[in-house]
Design a protein around this motif. Sequence first.
Motif, PDB file in Angstrom:
ATOM      1  N   THR A 112     -49.960  28.718 -17.760  1.00 10.20           N
ATOM      2  CA  THR A 112     -48.867  27.847 -18.163  1.00 10.20           C
ATOM      3  C   THR A 112     -49.164  27.241 -19.540  1.00 10.20           C
ATOM      4  O   THR A 112     -50.308  26.853 -19.807  1.00 10.20           O
ATOM      5  N   GLN A 116     -37.456  17.645 -17.225  1.00 12.42           N
ATOM      6  CA  GLN A 116     -37.297  19.034 -17.702  1.00 12.42           C
ATOM      7  C   GLN A 116     -38.104  20.034 -16.872  1.00 12.42           C
ATOM      8  O   GLN A 116     -37.847  21.244 -16.909  1.00 12.42           O
ATOM      9  N   MET A 117     -39.097  19.525 -16.121  1.00 10.21           N
ATOM     10  CA  MET A 117     -39.944  20.385 -15.295  1.00 10.21           C
ATOM     11  C   MET A 117     -39.107  21.250 -14.342  1.00 10.21           C
ATOM     12  O   MET A 117     -39.441  22.389 -14.042  1.00 10.21           O
ATOM     13  N   GLY A 118     -37.962  20.666 -13.917  1.00 11.38           N
ATOM     14  CA  GLY A 118     -37.075  21.352 -12.985  1.00 11.38           C
ATOM     15  C   GLY A 118     -36.550  22.681 -13.539  1.00 11.38           C
ATOM     16  O   GLY A 118     -36.195  23.590 -12.779  1.00 11.38           O
ATOM     17  N   LYS A 119     -36.513  22.806 -14.879  1.00 10.57           N
ATOM     18  CA  LYS A 119     -35.985  24.020 -15.506  1.00 10.57           C
ATOM     19  C   LYS A 119     -37.045  25.105 -15.632  1.00 10.57           C
ATOM     20  O   LYS A 119     -36.745  26.260 -15.939  1.00 10.57           O
ATOM     21  N   SER A 120     -38.340  24.751 -15.420  1.00 10.57           N
ATOM     22  CA  SER A 120     -39.422  25.742 -15.586  1.00 10.57           C
ATOM     23  C   SER A 120     -39.545  26.594 -14.318  1.00 10.57           C
ATOM     24  O   SER A 120     -39.104  26.172 -13.237  1.00 10.57           O
ATOM     25  N   GLU A 172     -40.579  28.157 -10.890  1.00 10.69           N
ATOM     26  CA  GLU A 172     -41.029  27.352  -9.750  1.00 10.69           C
ATOM     27  C   GLU A 172     -42.530  27.347  -9.581  1.00 10.69           C
ATOM     28  O   GLU A 172     -43.139  26.315  -9.289  1.00 10.69           O
ATOM     29  N   LYS A 173     -43.185  28.492  -9.877  1.00  7.88           N
ATOM     30  CA  LYS A 173     -44.634  28.550  -9.640  1.00  7.88           C
ATOM     31  C   LYS A 173     -45.443  27.743 -10.666  1.00  7.88           C
ATOM     32  O   LYS A 173     -46.569  27.379 -10.423  1.00  7.88           O
ATOM     33  N   GLU A 174     -44.815  27.442 -11.793  1.00  5.94           N
ATOM     34  CA  GLU A 174     -45.518  26.629 -12.803  1.00  5.94           C
ATOM     35  C   GLU A 174     -45.457  25.129 -12.491  1.00  5.94           C
ATOM     36  O   GLU A 174     -46.227  24.334 -13.042  1.00  5.94           O
ATOM     37  N   ARG A 175     -44.479  24.783 -11.676  1.00  4.44           N
ATOM     38  CA  ARG A 175     -44.190  23.344 -11.538  1.00  4.44           C
ATOM     39  C   ARG A 175     -45.369  22.507 -11.049  1.00  4.44           C
ATOM     40  O   ARG A 175     -45.628  21.437 -11.622  1.00  4.44           O
ATOM     41  N   ARG A 220     -47.683  21.869 -13.957  1.00  4.19           N
ATOM     42  CA  ARG A 220     -47.044  20.972 -14.927  1.00  4.19           C
ATOM     43  C   ARG A 220     -47.067  19.529 -14.420  1.00  4.19           C
ATOM     44  O   ARG A 220     -47.368  18.590 -15.162  1.00  4.19           O
ATOM     45  N   GLY A 221     -46.733  19.396 -13.119  1.00  3.90           N
ATOM     46  CA  GLY A 221     -46.733  18.041 -12.515  1.00  3.90           C
ATOM     47  C   GLY A 221     -48.102  17.399 -12.631  1.00  3.90           C
ATOM     48  O   GLY A 221     -48.241  16.227 -13.018  1.00  3.90           O
TER      49      GLY A 221
END
Length: 339
Positions: A2, A47-51, A53-56, A59-60
């Motif tokens: 990521t 904006q995380m919601g737009k990435s 799903e497996k990256e979330r 990122r979180g």
Amino acid sequence: MTDFKEYTAAEKQAVSDINKCSSADELENIRVKYIGRQGLLKDLFSQMGKSPEKERPARGRELNRIKKKLTDLMEKRKSEFVSSCKKEDIFDPTLPPPLIERGKIHPVRKVLNEVENIFRSMGFGVAYGPDVETEYYNFTALNIPENHPARAMHDTFYVKGYKNTLLRTHTSPVQVRVMEKKKPPYKFIAPGRCYRRDTVDASHLPVFHQVEGLMVDCNVTFADLKGVLHLFAKRMFGSKVKTRFRPSFFPFTEPSAEMDISCGICKGKGCPSCSYKGWLEILGAGMVDPEVFSHCGVDSDKWQGFAFGMGIERIAMLKYDIHDLRLFIQNDLRFLKQF
Ligand code: 2U9
């Protein structure tokens, strides 16, 4: 892998802003900008919601790490500002107000009240009059001759632009005004402020206080004068005090006398406070001159009276062993609190 490039840039900028800021107010603006409810980190979380799903989760975790790092750093900076701040710069509204030094009754007022109470207890009334007087009430009615030095410009404050008008040099005009208006018998005192053209030093003030008194009846004698003033001295200075009367002269009384009290410090033996005399002068007195009675419209064949006058600052100095009049007008609480 990521890509956290955007996060890293925000983190770097925030850390730099925090380190550079120079006040607690500035720091608060930075907090709002980065981790406030509408701040940059909140945007990044949204904006995380737009990435994908497996990256979330990654990122979180990264955004939470940055948020914690910035929060810790800001706390550290905040405590640095607080500890470098002077104590008095920090306003804490929950603390009680600072102590305000309390005033006390001025010793001159205290003595005035005492003198007033003593004479009231002997049945005397209290009369007042104006501070700005005419030459007639201040001098002429009191049998003070035209050429008397007290009338001179250098002894009395005359009011510019008003003929025959002055600041009273004693409270005697009050008695003249009462006698003009009322029929005897009467006994009253006249307390108040008086003015003389003196330069301030240890024994002179241009503004000072007097209590004068007058008793008029159809059989008043010098014995009444002595009795009243001796009782006054005992009440004011203590029951063991001795008094003596010496002959004197005033234009408004005949005969006239000055009353001394035995020195309270050496009990009459002689000491520096009484200039080794054992006695201290406290007031002047006498039988009202028939000339004054006639100015005031009082029939001197029918009425007699005695009068007296005392300086209140002088009484306070004797009572409290004060040696410099200037202490009364300096408003120093260290002095005023002692009485
Ligand atoms: C009237 C008639 C008589 C008032 C008097 C004195 C004596 C006296 C001084 C004391 C110290 C003034 O402050 S001081 O310098 N006063 O000695 N005063 S008899 O006699 C009066 C007043 C009014 C109508």
